[in-house]
Design an enzyme around this catalytic site. Structure first.
Site, PDB file in Angstrom:
ATOM      1  NE  ARG A  48      48.927 -24.490 100.123  1.00 27.29           N
ATOM      2  CZ  ARG A  48      48.578 -25.506  99.353  1.00 27.29           C
ATOM      3  NH1 ARG A  48      48.154 -26.638  99.890  1.00 27.29           N
ATOM      4  NH2 ARG A  48      48.671 -25.425  98.045  1.00 27.29           N
ATOM      5  CG  HIS A  94      56.665 -21.635 103.842  1.00 27.72           C
ATOM      6  ND1 HIS A  94      55.405 -21.312 104.301  1.00 27.72           N
ATOM      7  CD2 HIS A  94      56.517 -21.984 102.546  1.00 27.72           C
ATOM      8  CE1 HIS A  94      54.531 -21.452 103.320  1.00 27.72           C
ATOM      9  NE2 HIS A  94      55.177 -21.868 102.244  1.00 27.72           N
ATOM     10  CE1 TYR A 138      73.845 -19.834  87.375  1.00 29.56           C
ATOM     11  CE2 TYR A 138      71.572 -20.439  86.875  1.00 29.56           C
ATOM     12  CZ  TYR A 138      72.924 -20.719  86.829  1.00 29.56           C
ATOM     13  OH  TYR A 138      73.373 -21.871  86.241  1.00 29.56           O
TER      14      TYR A 138
END
Length: 544
Positions: A48, A94, A138
């Protein structure tokens, strides 16, 4: 059991009912907690928070780029909704939450976060003022051209692949990048017990430094600094002082002082301080707000107004000065009291063979070159194998030319279709399976005239390529020359001028820097009182 019929720790296991099928394993609680915490911390470190020294990416960034490539969202394609990309990465590679994937993709699209953005975003991807990006439904995105250089040759067995989280797909463990990403874009992350904070650098300077290292493996960090002069931040600014840069390059840790670029202007008889850049990772809106608060609290005098006149062309923060204010003094106060001057604490921690190390400049270059060397070798072996396979088929076709009539007769005699015809050719003429498959698939009527010449010309070309690949594999100097040539091409394509200025001479603030240099009159009374009066005011009072 004691005399009161209570179960004691000694006989607790013996009193478990036999028909439950349970089994108790005694463990030391302290050791178990240590082991579990170590496993957790290593998972955070490796999976990570820390980048791989070879491609400079954390797993989430690597998966986003790979997922976009697999989805076909390249620099030559149209934009695709960010939600579609996030879903692709989330569902295949992921599984850690959509926000982590989207946040990573957004950062790779922000020109003020990365020196060389890897994602081409369309829509609201946030701002340098700290505004949040629009929701993923968007915005749209696609790969930047420079990101494709990181994914190039991925299909040529240049890197190892591993199973994804559910073992249904394969994903790369590292990218075969031609870009020294860890150097040029830097990174930051917080793991368990350690953190990384790496500064971005100029691509042209990095390529020059890497080539210098390849030419001279004994080059020192001090000599590399002649090529890679200092970090180069996307928000430009000024590096104030060089000692922190030198320390960071030599040890992997250092404190670099950054300032916004400023100049003075005069407008309607008033002096102005104009800031045309801000330090890296400074929130412009927060910087202006903090400055205004200091003025309102009477902690910062000399300022009459602060305005943000920034637009899409660049940053422009205007500090209007009072008539009697000294511009140099006010500027020094702004540096001392506001984020117009900040520091970047370098901590070059990256994963080397899955283990975290603190690396200096030379070590970062050394690991990148070693990675590129391995990529060139594996790519060459792949191309050699592919060329040899093609040459083998062409040799079969060339041999078939001489006995084309017999082959045609053999094929016509077969009643069982292609499999039977292929087996008959193998048995009768000694062709192997790939050659026989190519012969059967070929339009045998074309094995004449120009088609024969094409086969022979291609065979000659393939033999030359095979010879070249063997030369590469046998000549280490040629291998590193290829690395240098490819880096030079990268520099020509994407290299640009340095943005961040370097001011070598720097020192700590002195109290004298924030006191105006004015002529004054000091008067001492008979009782021992001392008074300081500006010379201009003293003259006025004397005239009265």
């Amino acid at each position: 059991m004691d005399e009161n019929n209570n179960i004691t720790p000694e006989n607790q296991e013996d009193n478990i009912p036999e028909n439950t099928g349970e089994k108790i394993i005694k463990v030391n609680l302290e050791n178990q907690m240590k082991s579990a915490y170590i496993d957790y911390s290593m998972s955070v470190i490796i999976s990570r928070a820390l980048p791989d020294v070879r491609d400079g990416l954390k797993p989430v960034h690597r998966r986003v780029l790979f997922g976009m490539k697999e989805l076909g969202v390249t620099s030559r394609s149209g934009y695709k909704k960010s939600a579609r990309i996030v879903g692709e990465v989330l569902g295949k590679y992921h599984p850690h939450g959509d926000s982590s994937v989207y946040d990573a993709m957004v950062r790779m699209a922000q020109s003020w976060s990365l020196r060389y953005p890897l994602v081409d975003g369309q829509g609201n991807f946030g701002s340098v003022d700290g505004d949040s990006p629009a929701a993923m439904r968007y915005t749209e995105a696609r790969l930047q051209k420079i990101a494709e250089e990181m994914l190039d040759d991925l299909d040529k067995d240049t890197v190892d692949f591993q199973n994804n989280f559910d073992d249904s797909l394969q994903e790369p463990t590292v990218l075969p990048t031609q870009i020294p990403t860890l150097l040029v874009n830097g990174t930051n992350g917080i793991a368990v017990g350690m953190a990384t904070n790496m500064a971005p650098h100029n691509l042209s300077e990095c390529v020059d430094g890497i080539i210098a290292y390849i030419d001279n493996r004994e080059i020192t960090t001090q000599e590399l600094m002649q090529y890679i002069k200092a970090p180069d931040f996307p928000t430009a600014g000024v590096i104030y002082g060089y000692e922190g840069v030198r320390e960071a390059f030599e040890t992997g840790r250092g404190r670099i002082v950054l300032r916004g670029e400023t100049h003075f202007e005069e407008h309607n008889g008033h002096e102005r301080i104009i800031a045309t850049s801000i330090p890296y990772q400074v929130n412009k809106a927060e910087m202006i707000k903090k400055t205004a608060d200091l003025v309102n609290e009477k902690k910062l005098d000399g300022l009459a107004d602060i305005r943000d006149e920034s637009d899409r062309k660049g940053i422009r923060v205007v500090y209007e000065l009072k008539r009697d204010a000294n511009p140099d003094v006010v500027l020094n106060k702004l540096y001392m009291m506001t984020p117009l001057q900040s520091s970047f604490n370098v901590n070059n921690v990256a994963l080397v063979n899955g283990r975290p190390y603190t690396l200096n400049l030379k070590q970062l270059i050394e690991h990148f070159v070693a990675h590129r060397h391995e990529v060139v070798l594996r790519r060459t072996r792949f191309d050699l194998k592919k060329a040899e396979d093609r040459a083998h088929i062409l040799e079969g076709l060339a041999r078939a030319i001489d006995i084309v009539d017999e082959i045609i007769a053999t094929i016509r005699a077969c009643k069982g279709g292609t499999p039977e015809a292929k087996q008959a050719i193998m048995d009768k003429f000694g062709f192997d399976d790939p050659q026989a498959s190519a012969i059967v698939a070929y339009r045998l009527g074309q094995l004449a005239g120009l088609e024969i010449k094409k086969i022979m010309d291609e065979l000659d070309e393939i033999h030359e390529r095979i010879k070249h690949f063997h030369e590469i594999l046998q000549n280490e100097e040629l291998q590193f020359q290829i690395i240098k040539d490819e880096l030079t091409v990268i520099k020509e394509k994407y290299g640009d001028a340095r943005r961040t200025q370097i001011v070598p001479a720097a020192g700590e603030f002195r109290m004298e820097d924030i006191i105006a240099d004015d002529a004054v009159v000091i008067t001492i009374s008979h009782l021992g009182y001392i008074k300081r009066t500006p010379l201009t005011e003293y003259r006025v009072s004397a005239l009265l």
